[in-house]
Design an enzyme around this catalytic site. Structure first.
Site, PDB file in Angstrom:
ATOM      1  N   ASN A   7      40.540  38.163 -52.504  1.00  0.00           N
ATOM      2  CA  ASN A   7      41.871  38.384 -52.329  1.00  0.00           C
ATOM      3  C   ASN A   7      42.548  39.394 -51.619  1.00  0.00           C
ATOM      4  OD1 ASN A   7      44.810  38.339 -52.686  1.00  0.00           O
ATOM      5  ND2 ASN A   7      44.647  39.280 -54.919  1.00  0.00           N
ATOM      6  N   GLU A 164      41.584  38.599 -65.648  1.00  0.00           N
ATOM      7  CA  GLU A 164      41.981  39.957 -64.794  1.00  0.00           C
ATOM      8  C   GLU A 164      42.781  40.622 -65.814  1.00  0.00           C
ATOM      9  OE1 GLU A 164      41.406  39.274 -60.337  1.00  0.00           O
ATOM     10  OE2 GLU A 164      43.428  38.928 -60.686  1.00  0.00           O
ATOM     11  N   GLY A 170      42.558  47.019 -59.389  1.00  0.00           N
ATOM     12  CA  GLY A 170      42.980  48.133 -58.493  1.00  0.00           C
ATOM     13  C   GLY A 170      42.930  49.473 -58.786  1.00  0.00           C
ATOM     14  N   SER A 210      38.388  45.561 -60.162  1.00  0.00           N
ATOM     15  CA  SER A 210      37.440  46.530 -59.634  1.00  0.00           C
ATOM     16  C   SER A 210      35.966  46.054 -59.543  1.00  0.00           C
ATOM     17  CB  SER A 210      37.711  47.647 -60.640  1.00  0.00           C
ATOM     18  OG  SER A 210      38.949  48.194 -60.545  1.00  0.00           O
ATOM     19  N   GLY A 231      39.444  42.021 -55.170  1.00  0.00           N
ATOM     20  CA  GLY A 231      40.528  42.484 -54.152  1.00  0.00           C
ATOM     21  C   GLY A 231      39.922  43.511 -53.214  1.00  0.00           C
ATOM     22  N   GLY A 232      40.186  44.714 -53.576  1.00  0.00           N
ATOM     23  CA  GLY A 232      39.826  46.072 -52.767  1.00  0.00           C
ATOM     24  C   GLY A 232      38.546  45.676 -51.993  1.00  0.00           C
TER      25      GLY A 232
HETATM   26  C1  PEP Z   1      42.705  41.037 -57.698  1.00  0.00           C
HETATM   27  O1  PEP Z   1      43.431  41.658 -56.750  1.00  0.00           O
HETATM   28  O2  PEP Z   1      42.620  40.191 -58.054  1.00  0.00           O
HETATM   29  C2  PEP Z   1      41.583  42.221 -57.786  1.00  0.00           C
HETATM   30  C3  PEP Z   1      40.838  41.788 -58.956  1.00  0.00           C
HETATM   31  O3  PEP Z   1      41.921  43.293 -57.215  1.00  0.00           O
HETATM   32  P1  PEP Z   1      40.542  44.620 -57.415  1.00  0.00           P
HETATM   33  O4  PEP Z   1      39.163  44.169 -57.202  1.00  0.00           O
HETATM   34  O5  PEP Z   1      41.025  45.595 -56.243  1.00  0.00           O
HETATM   35  O6  PEP Z   1      40.762  45.133 -58.456  1.00  0.00           O
END
Ligand code: PEP
Length: 249
Positions: A7, A164, A170, A210, A231-232
């Site tokens: 994402n 999630e 994040g 994360s 995400g990141g």
């Molecule tokens: C997300 O955007 O769904 C997510 C899990 O972000 P991150 O991996 O940065 O925590």
């Protein structure tokens, strides 16, 4: 099948997106791996035209619940089909919290996605306060019961669920494998009890929050996990590659 969803949120220019794809030209993707990227709307069309031999699939990060009309700024599933989008993230916590999307709207979006044969990646999860107050299962139950209320059994079966926890998104603090497993098991049994007449249906449930190359192995070791939503760490080609290859190193 294991799912690895990137994402990108509101990141990556056209050039950066194509650098990422260039990197993945050299990354073999196994037959039991499904790699999906969710770039911003403006990148869907150029990326869809340039996939070539790449085995990566395309997801949108959101869509509206109507086909067309006076909805300035929204994107319809028809537009997504134009761009050969196969998946759409629905109910991401950033949509819920920053843009006030409620369970009712999310349920309409899920239904609409199926009208266009787009597979939803349906995000659910509790905030830190809700977890501290022992409300995790209540929150998840509500998100599932209202979110799925308009769907048929076979549509629910096709959904890719993503647990999630909001406190893990994040923040650099991932759920422990035990915490994730407990909720994955709960989601599975809730769906069986409420939508599948207690039959042992194998729904797909991803974990997100994360995820990094350092914790992927532990997270993927839990029993009911079908992949990850990242995400990141999905923004850096090398780290997303290491996540996909977690089992090969
Ligand atoms: C997300 O955007 O769904 C997510 C899990 O972000 P991150 O991996 O940065 O925590």
């Amino acid at each position: 099948m294991k799912y690895f969803v990137a994402n990108w949120k509101m990141h990556k220019t056209y050039i950066e997106a194509f650098e990422f794809l260039e990197h993945f030209k050299n990354v073999p993707i196994g037959l039991n791996e499904c790699v999906i990227i969710a770039p911003s709307f403006t990148l869907l069309w150029p990326i869809s035209k340039s996939m070539g031999e790449l085995k990566i699939k395309l997801s949108a990060q959101n869509m509206y619940c109507e086909d067309k009309g006076a909805y300035t700024g929204e994107t319809s599933p028809i537009h997504l089909k134009d761009c050969n989008v196969e998946f759409v993230i629905i109910g991401h916590s950033e949509r819920r919290n920053l843009f006030h999307e409620d369970d009712e709207l999310i349920s309409k979006k899920l239904k609409k996605a199926f009208e266009y044969n787009i597979t939803p990646i349906f995000c659910i999860g509790e905030t830190l306060e809700q977890r501290k107050n022992n409300l995790t299962f209540d929150v998840i139950s509500k998100q599932l019961s209202i979110g799925l209320s308009k769907l048929t059994e076979s549509e629910i079966y096709k959904i890719i669920f993503a647990y999630e926890p909001v406190w893990a998104i994040g923040t650099g603090i991932n759920a422990t494998p035990n915490q994730a497993e407990e909720v994955h098991e709960f989601i599975k049994s809730f769906l069986q009890k409420n939508f599948f007449k207690n039959e042992d249906i194998n729904v797909k449930i991803l974990y997100g929050g994360s995820v990094t190359p350092n914790n992927i192995k532990d997270l993927m070791s839990i029993s009911k996990i079908d992949g990850v939503l990242v995400g990141g760490a999905s923004l850096i080609p090398d780290s997303f590659e290491r996540i996909i290859k977690f089992n090969r190193e």
